[in-house]
Design a protein around this motif. Sequence first.
Motif, PDB file in Angstrom:
ATOM      1  N   LEU A 147       1.748   2.201 -12.892  1.00 18.54           N
ATOM      2  CA  LEU A 147       1.739   3.720 -12.879  1.00 18.54           C
ATOM      3  C   LEU A 147       3.640   3.557 -12.177  1.00 18.54           C
ATOM      4  O   LEU A 147       3.328   4.993 -12.733  1.00 18.54           O
ATOM      5  CB  LEU A 147       1.491   3.779 -11.063  1.00 18.54           C
ATOM      6  CG  LEU A 147       0.180   3.614 -10.952  1.00 18.54           C
ATOM      7  CD1 LEU A 147      -0.416   3.936  -9.094  1.00 18.54           C
ATOM      8  CD2 LEU A 147      -1.122   4.801 -11.835  1.00 18.54           C
ATOM      9  N   SER A 148       4.333   2.836 -12.339  1.00 13.60           N
ATOM     10  CA  SER A 148       5.454   3.103 -11.969  1.00 13.60           C
ATOM     11  C   SER A 148       6.217   1.638 -12.456  1.00 13.60           C
ATOM     12  O   SER A 148       6.329   1.227 -11.346  1.00 13.60           O
ATOM     13  CB  SER A 148       5.927   3.529 -10.878  1.00 13.60           C
ATOM     14  OG  SER A 148       7.300   3.979  -9.935  1.00 13.60           O
ATOM     15  N   PRO A 149       7.106   1.619 -13.819  1.00 14.20           N
ATOM     16  CA  PRO A 149       7.139   0.328 -13.684  1.00 14.20           C
ATOM     17  C   PRO A 149       9.077  -0.135 -12.801  1.00 14.20           C
ATOM     18  O   PRO A 149       8.953  -0.878 -12.560  1.00 14.20           O
ATOM     19  CB  PRO A 149       7.150  -0.382 -15.169  1.00 14.20           C
ATOM     20  CG  PRO A 149       6.288   0.776 -15.696  1.00 14.20           C
ATOM     21  CD  PRO A 149       6.936   1.945 -14.585  1.00 14.20           C
ATOM     22  N   ARG A 150       9.265   1.208 -12.314  1.00 10.75           N
ATOM     23  CA  ARG A 150      10.257   1.069 -11.243  1.00 10.75           C
ATOM     24  C   ARG A 150      10.099   0.131 -10.305  1.00 10.75           C
ATOM     25  O   ARG A 150      10.956  -0.294 -10.149  1.00 10.75           O
ATOM     26  CB  ARG A 150      11.424   2.570 -11.343  1.00 10.75           C
ATOM     27  CG  ARG A 150      12.419   2.585 -10.814  1.00 10.75           C
ATOM     28  CD  ARG A 150      13.482   3.957 -10.272  1.00 10.75           C
ATOM     29  NE  ARG A 150      12.556   4.782  -9.924  1.00 10.75           N
ATOM     30  CZ  ARG A 150      11.796   5.333  -8.529  1.00 10.75           C
ATOM     31  NH1 ARG A 150      12.383   4.321  -8.038  1.00 10.75           N
ATOM     32  NH2 ARG A 150      10.854   5.655  -8.228  1.00 10.75           N
ATOM     33  N   LEU A 151       9.377   1.062  -9.770  1.00  4.75           N
ATOM     34  CA  LEU A 151       9.395   0.257  -8.557  1.00  4.75           C
ATOM     35  C   LEU A 151       7.827  -0.779  -7.963  1.00  4.75           C
ATOM     36  O   LEU A 151       8.192  -1.669  -7.389  1.00  4.75           O
ATOM     37  CB  LEU A 151       7.832   1.095  -7.931  1.00  4.75           C
ATOM     38  CG  LEU A 151       7.809   2.641  -6.946  1.00  4.75           C
ATOM     39  CD1 LEU A 151       7.119   3.475  -6.961  1.00  4.75           C
ATOM     40  CD2 LEU A 151       9.553   2.414  -6.072  1.00  4.75           C
ATOM     41  N   ALA A 152       7.406  -1.321  -9.344  1.00  5.89           N
ATOM     42  CA  ALA A 152       7.207  -2.823  -9.423  1.00  5.89           C
ATOM     43  C   ALA A 152       8.311  -4.221  -9.184  1.00  5.89           C
ATOM     44  O   ALA A 152       7.736  -4.766  -9.404  1.00  5.89           O
ATOM     45  CB  ALA A 152       6.710  -2.460 -10.649  1.00  5.89           C
ATOM     46  N   TRP A 153       9.502  -3.578  -9.819  1.00  9.48           N
ATOM     47  CA  TRP A 153      11.232  -4.428  -9.320  1.00  9.48           C
ATOM     48  C   TRP A 153      10.577  -5.310  -7.806  1.00  9.48           C
ATOM     49  O   TRP A 153      10.931  -5.787  -7.089  1.00  9.48           O
ATOM     50  CB  TRP A 153      12.410  -3.404  -9.601  1.00  9.48           C
ATOM     51  CG  TRP A 153      12.799  -3.905 -11.138  1.00  9.48           C
ATOM     52  CD1 TRP A 153      12.338  -3.164 -11.765  1.00  9.48           C
ATOM     53  CD2 TRP A 153      13.109  -4.939 -12.074  1.00  9.48           C
ATOM     54  NE1 TRP A 153      12.645  -2.818 -13.242  1.00  9.48           N
ATOM     55  CE2 TRP A 153      12.818  -3.936 -13.513  1.00  9.48           C
ATOM     56  CE3 TRP A 153      12.881  -5.858 -11.542  1.00  9.48           C
ATOM     57  CZ2 TRP A 153      13.371  -5.054 -14.238  1.00  9.48           C
ATOM     58  CZ3 TRP A 153      13.502  -6.777 -12.671  1.00  9.48           C
ATOM     59  CH2 TRP A 153      14.007  -6.261 -14.271  1.00  9.48           C
ATOM     60  N   TYR A 154      10.110  -4.356  -6.457  1.00  6.76           N
ATOM     61  CA  TYR A 154      10.041  -3.803  -5.448  1.00  6.76           C
ATOM     62  C   TYR A 154       8.247  -5.214  -4.947  1.00  6.76           C
ATOM     63  O   TYR A 154       8.394  -5.557  -4.348  1.00  6.76           O
ATOM     64  CB  TYR A 154       9.993  -2.959  -4.751  1.00  6.76           C
ATOM     65  CG  TYR A 154      11.278  -2.377  -5.028  1.00  6.76           C
ATOM     66  CD1 TYR A 154      12.094  -2.804  -4.849  1.00  6.76           C
ATOM     67  CD2 TYR A 154      11.553  -0.960  -6.052  1.00  6.76           C
ATOM     68  CE1 TYR A 154      13.682  -1.936  -4.411  1.00  6.76           C
ATOM     69  CE2 TYR A 154      12.382  -0.460  -5.342  1.00  6.76           C
ATOM     70  CZ  TYR A 154      13.770  -1.217  -5.400  1.00  6.76           C
ATOM     71  OH  TYR A 154      15.182  -0.260  -5.722  1.00  6.76           O
ATOM     72  N   ALA A 155       7.731  -4.434  -6.351  1.00 11.30           N
ATOM     73  CA  ALA A 155       6.235  -4.876  -5.565  1.00 11.30           C
ATOM     74  C   ALA A 155       5.972  -6.109  -6.224  1.00 11.30           C
ATOM     75  O   ALA A 155       4.902  -6.632  -5.149  1.00 11.30           O
ATOM     76  CB  ALA A 155       5.220  -3.891  -6.380  1.00 11.30           C
ATOM     77  N   VAL A 156       6.384  -6.977  -7.333  1.00 12.89           N
ATOM     78  CA  VAL A 156       6.357  -7.855  -7.483  1.00 12.89           C
ATOM     79  C   VAL A 156       6.571  -9.022  -6.914  1.00 12.89           C
ATOM     80  O   VAL A 156       5.812 -10.069  -6.082  1.00 12.89           O
ATOM     81  CB  VAL A 156       6.729  -8.074  -9.000  1.00 12.89           C
ATOM     82  CG1 VAL A 156       6.031  -9.721  -9.354  1.00 12.89           C
ATOM     83  CG2 VAL A 156       5.711  -7.289 -10.044  1.00 12.89           C
ATOM     84  N   PRO A 157       8.016  -8.932  -6.081  1.00 13.10           N
ATOM     85  CA  PRO A 157       8.224 -10.115  -5.713  1.00 13.10           C
ATOM     86  C   PRO A 157       7.699 -10.340  -3.972  1.00 13.10           C
ATOM     87  O   PRO A 157       8.017 -10.926  -3.493  1.00 13.10           O
ATOM     88  CB  PRO A 157       9.759  -9.702  -5.433  1.00 13.10           C
ATOM     89  CG  PRO A 157      10.423  -9.094  -6.772  1.00 13.10           C
ATOM     90  CD  PRO A 157       8.933  -8.535  -6.756  1.00 13.10           C
ATOM     91  N   GLY A 212       0.943  -1.534  -0.364  1.00 11.13           N
ATOM     92  CA  GLY A 212      -0.210   0.034   0.051  1.00 11.13           C
ATOM     93  C   GLY A 212       0.770   1.384   0.215  1.00 11.13           C
ATOM     94  O   GLY A 212       0.970   2.318  -0.861  1.00 11.13           O
ATOM     95  N   ALA A 213       2.026   1.497   0.892  1.00 10.19           N
ATOM     96  CA  ALA A 213       2.911   2.471   0.351  1.00 10.19           C
ATOM     97  C   ALA A 213       3.522   2.945  -0.591  1.00 10.19           C
ATOM     98  O   ALA A 213       3.907   3.590  -0.850  1.00 10.19           O
ATOM     99  CB  ALA A 213       3.647   2.274   2.221  1.00 10.19           C
ATOM    100  N   LEU A 214       4.035   1.655  -1.165  1.00 10.35           N
ATOM    101  CA  LEU A 214       4.287   1.214  -2.405  1.00 10.35           C
ATOM    102  C   LEU A 214       3.366   2.103  -3.401  1.00 10.35           C
ATOM    103  O   LEU A 214       3.537   3.080  -4.189  1.00 10.35           O
ATOM    104  CB  LEU A 214       4.759   0.216  -3.010  1.00 10.35           C
ATOM    105  CG  LEU A 214       6.018  -0.114  -2.612  1.00 10.35           C
ATOM    106  CD1 LEU A 214       6.791  -1.921  -3.074  1.00 10.35           C
ATOM    107  CD2 LEU A 214       7.182   0.827  -2.782  1.00 10.35           C
ATOM    108  N   LEU A 215       2.291   1.772  -3.217  1.00 14.56           N
ATOM    109  CA  LEU A 215       1.107   2.605  -3.996  1.00 14.56           C
ATOM    110  C   LEU A 215       1.285   4.033  -4.252  1.00 14.56           C
ATOM    111  O   LEU A 215       0.705   4.631  -4.941  1.00 14.56           O
ATOM    112  CB  LEU A 215       0.055   1.770  -3.793  1.00 14.56           C
ATOM    113  CG  LEU A 215      -1.216   2.256  -4.275  1.00 14.56           C
ATOM    114  CD1 LEU A 215      -1.179   2.322  -6.370  1.00 14.56           C
ATOM    115  CD2 LEU A 215      -3.118   1.155  -4.505  1.00 14.56           C
TER     116      LEU A 215
END
Length: 204
Positions: A129-139, A42-45
């Motif tokens: 929204l942010s492909p860069r943050l997806a590197w953290y969000a997906v795992p 949620g914080a990453l979102l």
Amino acid sequence: MSEVPQISTDLYHEIVDFADGTPEPVRWLAGHFTEWSIILLGALLVVAAAPRLGAGPRRLALALAAPVAVVLAYGASELLKSLVDEDRPCRTPADLVIIAGHCPPAGDWSFPSNHSTIAGALAAVILLLSPRLAWYAVPLAVLAAFSRTFVGVHYPHDVVAGLLLGALVGTVGTPLLARPVAELLRRRDRRADRPLQLKGRAPS
């Protein structure tokens, strides 16, 4: 009650038995991570959406639609739960030791996993929204889903289905919801600009 795949039952017991044999700090971390992971996602979102709040209508609309899509994914998960009525794996056998400490009450069905659905939806909208943050969000979403089996409250197929459901609703629902929102934002901007244009018009 739904038919539980035997392979999922066997894998569940293997994971739970392994979890019970891990050191106490690992069990403590897993028991808390299963909740913390959703808060972290949620914080990453929020971090992914924040730069879009002062952007154009389309980018802003995506940021506004993303959390709505996550809520819709949760609603879809709850609807499926009520239709499938799959009992929690931690209720059979009764002497099963799980990290969670206690099994959710009867009627709190197992398929699909709500936590996994929310995690999958959050990861999907963060990716949009942010492909860069997806590197953290997906795992993080995958670990969040796995933790639900590790602590003993869900079968493996529950968490896989939840992840896929959340990812699907998040990926498809966010752009669909964003379209009408973007149009409303454009109309608002046009109405806001119109008085300025009239004031700047020279008298005839």
